[in-house]
Design a protein around this motif. Structure first.
Motif, PDB file in Angstrom:
ATOM      1  N   SER A 136       1.369 -37.582 -29.450  1.00 52.48           N
ATOM      2  CA  SER A 136       1.951 -36.237 -29.387  1.00 52.48           C
ATOM      3  C   SER A 136       3.358 -36.216 -29.969  1.00 52.48           C
ATOM      4  O   SER A 136       3.779 -35.209 -30.546  1.00 52.48           O
ATOM      5  CB  SER A 136       1.985 -35.739 -27.936  1.00 52.48           C
ATOM      6  N   GLY A 193      -2.310 -28.827 -28.731  1.00 46.58           N
ATOM      7  CA  GLY A 193      -1.026 -29.475 -28.993  1.00 46.58           C
ATOM      8  C   GLY A 193      -0.667 -29.588 -30.455  1.00 46.58           C
ATOM      9  O   GLY A 193       0.298 -30.272 -30.807  1.00 46.58           O
ATOM     10  N   GLN A 251       3.006 -27.948 -31.321  1.00 47.15           N
ATOM     11  CA  GLN A 251       4.205 -28.253 -30.559  1.00 47.15           C
ATOM     12  C   GLN A 251       5.225 -29.003 -31.411  1.00 47.15           C
ATOM     13  O   GLN A 251       4.880 -29.739 -32.323  1.00 47.15           O
ATOM     14  CB  GLN A 251       3.867 -29.061 -29.312  1.00 47.15           C
TER      15      GLN A 251
END
Length: 302
Positions: free
Chosen positions: A73, A249, A252
């Protein structure tokens, strides 16, 4: 006797002259130290701990940073921040182009200025809501336009390949207006004698802009560059309003990733969030420092 009597008064006068500017600077320096410098050092210190924000801090050294390097991430957020940075810089030439247009004396110029100034005075939350409606499938103007042109619709904010670019376009709208204001102020301070002299020497069009106008707009360009870089790297509000980091995600950025790790329902990992904040701060400092060094070199060579 007269000389010795004058000496203290001169010394006290010199002391007052030295002390006066510091007294004026003291409130600003105090606020800068308390609300800028101290939080920076506190964030760096917290990033070396495992801490939930309430309990006792546990020293783990570079543990948060090593975990960050193994977090997929983090790399998605970092890639999105690089895309934000590169495309957000388009606001600077766009703002300059709009400012050059609005700096002319044409009919209805006050109305045009009001329309271009409008995005600057509304909040990012409102901008996010406007573009969420603009991209909405079935009834959004953008979706309707695509359907008319291609025969099919694209859910921009639901497609991981397009979502980041859709949010960036939303951010460019008010950022261009901000750069426009900076350049309009700079254009009002341009030396008209230099412009007239350049025109008498045959300079016009792009040559006049490049060699005469832009050098005088260097201070405005510097401010626009710094503000745009910072705005692109801390792009939290639009991401939060429009997608909340989704889908999956893919949209982001580091600022939202930091919030998600430190303050959201996913866990109060203050140390890990502080490590993300430190990385984001270092990226900002690198870009801004490079631009400052370049500006100083150009001024010395001028």
């Amino acid at each position: 006797m007269s000389y010795s009597a004058k000496q203290p008064s001169r010394r006290s006068k010199n002391n007052r002259e030295w002390l006066t500017p510091w007294l004026f600077l003291a409130p600003g320096l105090f606020m800068f130290i308390v609300y800028v410098l101290l939080p920076i050092f506190q964030s760096i210190w917290i990033s070396f701990h495992d801490w939930d924000g309430l309990g006792e801090k546990v020293w783990i050294g570079l543990g948060n940073y090593s975990e960050l390097l193994d977090d997929d991430s983090f790399y998605v957020s970092l890639k999105n921040n690089v895309i934000w940075l590169l495309l957000y810089l388009l606001a600077i030439p766009a703002g300059l182009a709009v400012a050059l247009f609005l700096n002319q004396s044409v009919t209805g110029i006050r109305l045009y200025k009001s329309l271009f100034f409008f995005p600057f005075v509304i909040s990012q939350v409102v901008v996010g809501l406007i573009f969420t409606w603009f991209y909405a499938p079935d009834f959004g103007p953008f979706s309707k336009l695509l359907e008319w042109l291609t025969g099919e619709q694209v859910a921009v904010l639901a497609d991981e390949h397009y979502v980041t670019y859709g949010i960036i376009i939303a951010g460019l709208w008010p950022q261009t207006a901000y750069c426009m204001i900076l350049y309009l102020t700079g254009l009002n301070n341009i030396n008209p004698e230099q412009v007239e002299a350049a025109r008498m020497d045959g300079a016009k069009g792009l040559k006049l802009l490049w060699y005469v106008v832009l050098p005088q707009l260097a201070p405005a360009t510097f401010i626009a560059m710094v503000v745009t870089v910072i705005g692109s790297l801390r792009s939290f509000d639009l991401v939060s309003i429009m997608t909340a980091g989704g889908p999956y995600g893919s949209s982001q950025v580091l600022s939202y990733f930091m919030f998600e790790q430190a303050l959201s329902e996913y866990g109060f990992r203050m140390g890990y969030g502080a490590a993300i904040a430190v990385v984001l701060f270092l990226i900002m400092m690198v870009f801004i420092s490079l631009f400052i060094v370049r500006m100083l070199v150009q001024e010395r060579n001028a």
